[in-house]
Design an enzyme around this catalytic site. Structure first.
Site: not given
Ligand code: FAD
Length: 482
Positions: A396, A319, A355, A373, A288, A291
């Protein structure tokens, strides 16, 4: 008038350097701070409030709340070391020049950021300081691997995650974070009071953010909690929004209160413990973070994607017209789709959303409501405490289908089957949508299935029919296929 060349350069060891803090609000594993402390007698920790320099993506309201508390926390840590965080506002170059004049600093140190507006601004500042005879040093504090260091065999940026991750993963085993360096702080006269930056929202709608602890100490505690406990079940619990199954480190990572290097190091320690029965599988979690790295890779190489479709075919996508009524109901969590509404209300109340639910609410907006979006990206930008240009843009565009390595457009998340699968008892929905707290059994996922019950409740009718809106979206997609 040319800027006078600096004269106090002959003995760097006795000199002062500025450490320009930006989104790296920590003292440990802080390469700019470490380098400045190693080369100079004193450092001046400086933060410059210059939101207009971030172009269209100046911090939103929830981010400003976080920033306020994170700056206070950093200042507190520096005061424990007999210094403080010097705060200023205005044009960054002008402020730096003023502070250089006030302190006689001979060098400025900072950690790099990767959004296009900041890259351009920093390049100008580096050039201007050089012309003035002041050294400018920049480092990597935010990523495992900077975007230009990984390329395909053809020397191109990656557009697909899996091969990118395979390459990046090989580099992660030996990371060792930097300790907090011994620190002697310089003084630069009057600093702005933190309140003068006007960061927290007025009126204070952020009371529900109280569970967060912005700052390096809060980030460390979060990492310890996660490494001790949730990481062990991460692979299965990460998709269940009713559980604290993820790390919730995203805002701490965004503001640089801890680094991905520190996380990898801590988790490697956890997984190398000898008790093999308790040894967690840290791979899904590292992936993650991969990502996050990939999102920065994309933003750096494709800097127009915060507003432009990554996949140009979507420029022809039809759209629906901007629908103020539908947008407002989506933002307020009043769409009549329980999982969507729970997510949007969690976001409003806490500044964060799980997420899986982010994917569901984004799919509902872009596919069932067929709103662009960017409408969603902008709302998230204002309301998320972890709003991050790289991650938000990728998230997005991924859901909308227009992004790199995106979910295929025809994959429309069904909010009902998603909640039946990931929130089977409706615990998450019942928590965030009190009108549904007492919905009998499975009705919590689709209350319209009992019209009499729905009519008697305070919960709204669905904004759209899931089946027909899905078909409309697929038809619109069909028109741009091939
Ligand atoms: P964990 O599951 O604990 O993951 C650990 C870390 O990995 C996160 O803190 C984050 O830095 C990174 N990570 C995890 N999933 C993703 C992912 N899909 N993409 C990129 N990095 C990821 N994340 C943001 O940090 N800022 C945003 O503005 C943001 N906007 C989003 C918008 C949409 C529409 C979607 C679908 C996802 C978005 N995310 C964003 C990604 C993700 O949802 C969040 O990083 C995650 O929910 C944060 O929670 P966590 O720290 O508990 O994640």
């Amino acid at each position: 008038m040319p800027w006078p060349a600096h004269t106090a350069r002959h003995n760097p060891a006795m000199s002062t350097a500025i450490v320009w803090f930006r989104r790296d609000l920590r003292l440990a594993d802080q390469p700019a701070l470490t380098a400045a402390c190693a080369a100079h007698e004193r450092v001046l920790p400086l933060y410059i409030h210059a939101p207009e320099e971030e172009g269209a993506w100046a911090p939103g309201a929830a981010s400003r709340w976080w920033l306020h508390h994170s700056l206070a926390a950093l200042d507190g840590q520096l005061r424990e070391r007999h210094g403080h965080l010097h705060l200023a506002a205005g044009n960054s170059l002008a402020v730096l020049r003023q502070v250089i004049a006030d302190t006689g600093a001979v060098a400025v140190y900072w950690n790099r950021l990767y959004d296009p507006a900041t890259i351009a601004r920093d390049a100008d500042i580096k050039r201007a300081l050089g012309e003035q005879g002041v050294e400018a040093h920049s480092s990597n504090a935010a990523l495992w691997c900077e975007p230009w260091r990984i390329a395909t065999q053809q020397g191109e940026p990656y557009r697909v995650f899996t091969p990118y991750w395979r390459k990046l993963r090989q580099q992660l085993d030996d990371v060792v974070p930097l300790p907090v360096p011994p620190l002697r702080c310089a003084d630069a006269g009057a600093s702005l009071p933190l309140d003068a930056l006007g960061l927290p929202p007025v009126p204070d709608w952020a009371r529900g953010f109280a569970d967060w602890t912005p700052g390096e100490q809060g980030a460390d505690e979060m990492l310890e909690l996660f490494a001790d406990d949730a990481v062990h079940a991460y692979a299965t619990a990460r998709d269940v929004p009713a559980r604290h199954g993820t790390s919730r480190m995203s805002p701490h990572l965004h503001f640089g209160e801890l680094s991905p290097r520190q996380i990898a190091h801590r988790l490697h320690i956890e997984s190398s413990r000898t008790d093999t029965r308790r040894r967690p599988d840290i791979e899904p979690y590292l992936r993650e973070l991969g990502w996050r790295e990939f999102a920065h890779h994309l933003l750096y190489h494709f800097p127009k994607t915060p507003t432009d479709n990554f996949n140009g075919r979507f420029d022809r996508f039809h759209w629906a017209a901007r629908d103020e009524h539908a947008l407002t109901r989506w933002q307020r969590g009043m769409t009549g789709m329980p999982l969507v509404d729970a997510g949007m209300r969690e976001l409003w109340a806490t500044g964060w959303m799980h997420n899986r639910v982010r994917m569901v609410v984004a799919s509902f907006l872009t596919k069932n409501l067929r709103q662009h979006w960017l409408e969603g990206a902008r709302w998230f930008w204002d309301t998320l405490v972890d709003a991050d240009l790289a991650n938000n843009t990728m998230g997005w565009q991924w859901v909308a289908g227009s992004g790199a390595d995106a979910a295929p457009y025809f994959r429309v998340f069904n909010p009902v089957s998603q909640s039946q699968r990931f929130d089977p008892e409706g615990a998450y929905i019942r928590r965030w949508v009190p009108e549904l707290a007492d919905a009998p059994g499975k009705l919590v996922h689709a209350p319209w299935e009992n019209p009499a019950w729905l009519h008697a409740s305070a919960y709204p009718q669905p904004l759209v029919d899931l089946k027909t809106s899905r078909e409309d979206a697929l038809a619109a997609y069909g028109a741009i296929r091939g």
